[in-house]
Design a protein around this motif. Structure first.
Motif, PDB file in Angstrom:
ATOM      1  N   ASP A   1     -14.009  -1.329   5.661  1.00 19.83           N
ATOM      2  CA  ASP A   1     -13.764  -1.781   4.290  1.00 19.83           C
ATOM      3  C   ASP A   1     -13.654  -0.601   3.332  1.00 19.83           C
ATOM      4  N   PHE A   2     -14.431   0.439   3.570  1.00 18.49           N
ATOM      5  CA  PHE A   2     -14.388   1.610   2.702  1.00 18.49           C
ATOM      6  C   PHE A   2     -13.079   2.371   2.885  1.00 18.49           C
ATOM      7  N   ILE A   3     -12.569   2.405   4.107  1.00 20.10           N
ATOM      8  CA  ILE A   3     -11.258   3.029   4.340  1.00 20.10           C
ATOM      9  C   ILE A   3     -10.162   2.214   3.653  1.00 20.10           C
ATOM     10  N   ALA A   4     -10.213   0.892   3.830  1.00 24.83           N
ATOM     11  CA  ALA A   4      -9.160   0.034   3.280  1.00 24.83           C
ATOM     12  C   ALA A   4      -9.155   0.057   1.756  1.00 24.83           C
TER      13      ALA A   4
ATOM     14  N   ALA B   1      -7.426   3.676   1.085  1.00 20.35           N
ATOM     15  CA  ALA B   1      -6.025   3.273   1.218  1.00 20.35           C
ATOM     16  C   ALA B   1      -5.479   2.517   0.009  1.00 20.35           C
ATOM     17  N   LEU B   2      -6.262   1.600  -0.561  1.00 16.27           N
ATOM     18  CA  LEU B   2      -5.751   0.768  -1.651  1.00 16.27           C
ATOM     19  C   LEU B   2      -5.239   1.621  -2.799  1.00 16.27           C
ATOM     20  N   GLY B   3      -6.004   2.630  -3.174  1.00 16.70           N
ATOM     21  CA  GLY B   3      -5.592   3.496  -4.284  1.00 16.70           C
ATOM     22  C   GLY B   3      -4.928   4.778  -3.843  1.00 16.70           C
ATOM     23  N   LYS B   4      -4.577   4.866  -2.567  1.00 18.13           N
ATOM     24  CA  LYS B   4      -3.896   6.042  -2.014  1.00 18.13           C
ATOM     25  C   LYS B   4      -4.668   7.329  -2.279  1.00 18.13           C
TER      26      LYS B   4
ATOM     27  N   SER C   1      -3.054  -1.424  10.763  1.00 20.52           N
ATOM     28  CA  SER C   1      -2.956  -2.633   9.941  1.00 20.52           C
ATOM     29  C   SER C   1      -3.282  -2.386   8.473  1.00 20.52           C
ATOM     30  N   VAL C   2      -3.749  -1.199   8.131  1.00 25.00           N
ATOM     31  CA  VAL C   2      -4.141  -0.896   6.752  1.00 25.00           C
ATOM     32  C   VAL C   2      -2.945  -0.324   5.990  1.00 25.00           C
ATOM     33  N   PRO C   3      -2.504  -0.960   4.915  1.00 22.72           N
ATOM     34  CA  PRO C   3      -1.387  -0.423   4.136  1.00 22.72           C
ATOM     35  C   PRO C   3      -1.701   0.968   3.581  1.00 22.72           C
ATOM     36  N   ASN C   4      -0.661   1.767   3.405  1.00 23.87           N
ATOM     37  CA  ASN C   4      -0.718   3.097   2.788  1.00 23.87           C
ATOM     38  C   ASN C   4      -1.351   4.179   3.662  1.00 23.87           C
TER      39      ASN C   4
ATOM     40  N   ALA D   1      -1.153  19.016   3.306  1.00 26.22           N
ATOM     41  CA  ALA D   1      -0.070  19.075   2.323  1.00 26.22           C
ATOM     42  C   ALA D   1       0.397  17.691   1.893  1.00 26.22           C
ATOM     43  N   TYR D   2       0.123  16.684   2.727  1.00 25.16           N
ATOM     44  CA  TYR D   2       0.547  15.316   2.428  1.00 25.16           C
ATOM     45  C   TYR D   2      -0.394  14.705   1.399  1.00 25.16           C
ATOM     46  N   GLU D   3       0.149  14.091   0.381  1.00 23.10           N
ATOM     47  CA  GLU D   3      -0.653  13.481  -0.677  1.00 23.10           C
ATOM     48  C   GLU D   3      -0.899  12.013  -0.350  1.00 23.10           C
ATOM     49  N   GLY D   4      -2.065  11.693   0.169  1.00 26.59           N
ATOM     50  CA  GLY D   4      -2.390  10.323   0.511  1.00 26.59           C
ATOM     51  C   GLY D   4      -3.363  10.268   1.671  1.00 26.59           C
ATOM     52  N   PRO D   5      -3.860   9.062   1.995  1.00 29.60           N
ATOM     53  CA  PRO D   5      -4.878   8.915   3.036  1.00 29.60           C
ATOM     54  C   PRO D   5      -4.287   9.019   4.437  1.00 29.60           C
TER      55      PRO D   5
END
Length: 333
Positions: free
Chosen positions: A110-113, A117-120, A151-154, A175-179
């Protein structure tokens, strides 16, 4: 930045407990993740290292020794690990958070999702003991993590093959901006791919060998075994292509479909349950494209696995090169 608690396990060499399988490896590299992270952190002062009491067992001790002021020991609290990492990302840091696959994806899902992930959030989750890389049974074998994380978006999901690829993945995801969720091979890690010729790119599969008879699609450490299987099949005059799919998400549909448009006999090989990982991603792509292929899946069946030595478990659950070659022969019949 001060450490939250001391970490006695963060110094010294990689722990011998639960080490990577180096059976048959011609060459190995020590702690490629830790050394690659140090190189990235030398260039980027915003990179931090966090762990849930597993610094010595996820190769983060290398980072901790070089940057003690940028190392945070959260303790055995994986939900806090991801929550703290997400908070640090919100303030401009690039946190690399290490633990084991089972602890990250089961305890902190849940903490990952939501937190990452939710807020990237720019969080890099580095997860050790993927699949059958430990003999400690169902409590420690991360056999379903790719299915959960896909299955987790983003969320970007990566399963590196070897030391060569790990060394290239770390700067790429920094270098990638995001999870990002990356499986980790630790300790003495086999070198399978040629550092001079191989180039990792997020979201891109790499065709390692052409072959007109059967296509072997593999991810993670199974690519080394797929290459061995190719050699076994070559002795029987069977030409096998080998496509290494290290990024499970975003999935390189174009690269996969380009190969399967030419080669209709297909074997997938993954160090993971056969549901929800590479085989499922391939089947989804094929179905969406309306292709007709013959597919055999090599992977862990729908079960929690036994405890035992790594060589025993690899044979027991048919994850070895012989089993990949047998699947290729079967799909060609």
């Amino acid at each position: 930045m001060a450490r939250i608690t001391s970490d006695k396990a963060a110094s010294g060499v990689t722990g011998n407990l639960l080490a990577s399988d180096t059976t048959g490896a011609a060459a190995t590299m020590a702690a490629p993740f830790g050394h690659a992270l140090v190189q990235v952190a030398d260039r980027n002062p915003r990179v931090l290292g966090l762990t849930a009491d597993l610094g010595k067992y996820t190769d983060l001790h290398v980072f901790a020794e070089r940057f003690p002021e940028r190392f945070l020991q959260i303790g055995m609290a994986e939900q806090n690990l991801i929550g703290v990492a997400a908070g640090l990302a919100r303030t401009g840091f690039t946190p690399f958070a290490t633990t084991y696959c089972v602890f990250a994806t089961r305890r902190a899902y849940d903490f990952i999702a939501i937190g990452a992930a939710l807020g990237k959030a720019n969080v890099k989750i580095i997860a050790g003991l993927p699949g059958l890389t430990t003999g400690y049974g169902g409590t420690h074998q991360g056999i379903e993590d790719l299915a959960l994380m896909r299955s987790v978006p983003n969320l970007v999901v990566i399963d590196p093959c070897d030391a060569t690829e790990i060394a290239q993945v770390v700067p790429a995801i920094a270098a990638y901006e995001g999870p990002v969720y990356m499986r980790l091979l630790r300790g003495q890690v086999p070198v399978v791919l040629d550092p001079a010729g191989y180039r990792f790119e997020i979201g891109k599969a790499r065709l390692l060998h052409e072959g007109a008879d059967v296509a072997l699609l593999s991810t993670g450490l199974m690519t080394g075994r797929a290459l061995e299987a190719r050699n076994l099949l070559a002795r029987e005059k069977i030409q096998a292509a080998v496509l290494h799919v290290s990024t499970l998400k975003p999935f390189d549909r174009e690269g996969v479909l380009n190969l399967l448009g030419r080669v209709k006999a297909v074997v997938t090989a993954e160090n993971h349950v056969i549901t929800g990982g590479l085989a499922s991603a391939v089947a989804d792509a094929v179905a969406d494209a309306g292709l007709s292929i013959r597919l055999k899946r090599v992977g862990i069946p729908d079960c929690f696995c036994e405890s035992g030595s790594i060589p025993y478990l690899v044979k027991r659950y048919h994850l070895d090169a012989d089993s990949i070659a047998a699947a290729a022969r079967s799909v060609l019949q």
